[in-house]
Scaffold this motif. Structure first.
Motif, PDB file in Angstrom:
ATOM      1  N   ASP A  33       0.828  -1.212   0.000  1.00  0.00           N
ATOM      2  CA  ASP A  33       0.000   0.000   0.000  1.00  0.00           C
ATOM      3  C   ASP A  33       0.860   1.258   0.000  1.00  0.00           C
ATOM      4  N   LEU A  34       1.910   1.270   0.835  1.00  0.00           N
ATOM      5  CA  LEU A  34       2.780   2.445   0.885  1.00  0.00           C
ATOM      6  C   LEU A  34       3.545   2.634  -0.408  1.00  0.00           C
ATOM      7  N   LEU A  35       4.006   1.533  -0.996  1.00  0.00           N
ATOM      8  CA  LEU A  35       4.719   1.648  -2.264  1.00  0.00           C
ATOM      9  C   LEU A  35       3.796   2.183  -3.353  1.00  0.00           C
ATOM     10  N   GLY A  36       2.586   1.689  -3.408  1.00  0.00           N
ATOM     11  CA  GLY A  36       1.624   2.199  -4.387  1.00  0.00           C
ATOM     12  C   GLY A  36       1.355   3.683  -4.202  1.00  0.00           C
ATOM     13  N   TYR A  37       1.206   4.089  -2.949  1.00  0.00           N
ATOM     14  CA  TYR A  37       0.993   5.499  -2.626  1.00  0.00           C
ATOM     15  C   TYR A  37       2.177   6.341  -3.110  1.00  0.00           C
ATOM     16  N   ALA A  38       3.392   5.885  -2.806  1.00  0.00           N
ATOM     17  CA  ALA A  38       4.590   6.635  -3.199  1.00  0.00           C
ATOM     18  C   ALA A  38       4.756   6.661  -4.715  1.00  0.00           C
ATOM     19  N   LEU A  39       4.456   5.558  -5.383  1.00  0.00           N
ATOM     20  CA  LEU A  39       4.591   5.514  -6.846  1.00  0.00           C
ATOM     21  C   LEU A  39       3.675   6.513  -7.550  1.00  0.00           C
ATOM     22  N   ARG A  40       2.542   6.801  -6.945  1.00  0.00           N
ATOM     23  CA  ARG A  40       1.614   7.773  -7.540  1.00  0.00           C
ATOM     24  C   ARG A  40       2.062   9.218  -7.332  1.00  0.00           C
ATOM     25  N   ARG A  41       3.054   9.420  -6.486  1.00  0.00           N
ATOM     26  CA  ARG A  41       3.448  10.783  -6.140  1.00  0.00           C
ATOM     27  C   ARG A  41       4.850  11.194  -6.570  1.00  0.00           C
ATOM     28  N   VAL A  42       5.626  10.252  -7.049  1.00  0.00           N
ATOM     29  CA  VAL A  42       6.976  10.596  -7.513  1.00  0.00           C
ATOM     30  C   VAL A  42       7.144  10.120  -8.950  1.00  0.00           C
ATOM     31  N   ASP A  43       8.170  10.636  -9.620  1.00  0.00           N
ATOM     32  CA  ASP A  43       8.376  10.313 -11.029  1.00  0.00           C
ATOM     33  C   ASP A  43       9.109   8.992 -11.253  1.00  0.00           C
ATOM     34  N   ARG A  44      10.002   8.628 -10.341  1.00  0.00           N
ATOM     35  CA  ARG A  44      10.827   7.433 -10.568  1.00  0.00           C
ATOM     36  C   ARG A  44      10.529   6.359  -9.517  1.00  0.00           C
ATOM     37  N   PRO A  45      10.417   5.107  -9.949  1.00  0.00           N
ATOM     38  CA  PRO A  45      10.181   4.013  -8.996  1.00  0.00           C
ATOM     39  C   PRO A  45      11.258   3.917  -7.915  1.00  0.00           C
ATOM     40  N   GLN A  46      12.500   4.256  -8.267  1.00  0.00           N
ATOM     41  CA  GLN A  46      13.574   4.216  -7.278  1.00  0.00           C
ATOM     42  C   GLN A  46      13.315   5.204  -6.148  1.00  0.00           C
ATOM     43  N   ASP A  47      12.762   6.366  -6.495  1.00  0.00           N
ATOM     44  CA  ASP A  47      12.441   7.362  -5.481  1.00  0.00           C
ATOM     45  C   ASP A  47      11.322   6.863  -4.574  1.00  0.00           C
TER      46      ASP A  47
END
Length: 81
Positions: A33-47
């Motif tokens: 859930d947290l990874l999905g949330y972060a992926l929607r808010r940053v440009d790069r998956p690494q970030d």
């Protein structure tokens, strides 16, 4: 949250899970859930992965402050703040 029981003579004592077990439960229930949330808010998956890693680092350091009710319900809103 799971409560472990230990037999002592004729009494059964309940004890809270260790900090490690609490963290592992939190990680398993919240990582995606947290990874999905972060992926929607940053440009790069690494970030996004870095954001999630930093979030869990703070969670580990403050595991005693995370409300047990949040752990029992799955991904805690505490992590998102």
């Amino acid at each position: 949250m799971t409560i472990a029981h230990r037999e002592t003579g004729s009494h059964t004592l309940a004890r809270a899970p260790s900090s490690t077990a609490r963290f592992e439960d939190l990680y398993r229930s919240c990582y995606q859930d947290l990874l999905g949330y972060a992926l929607r808010r940053v440009d790069r998956p690494q970030d996004a992965a870095d954001v999630v890693a930093d979030t869990f680092l703070v969670a580990w350091r403050r595991i005693g402050e995370i409300p047990s009710i949040g752990l029992a319900r799955g991904c805690s809103g505490w992590l998102a703040t």
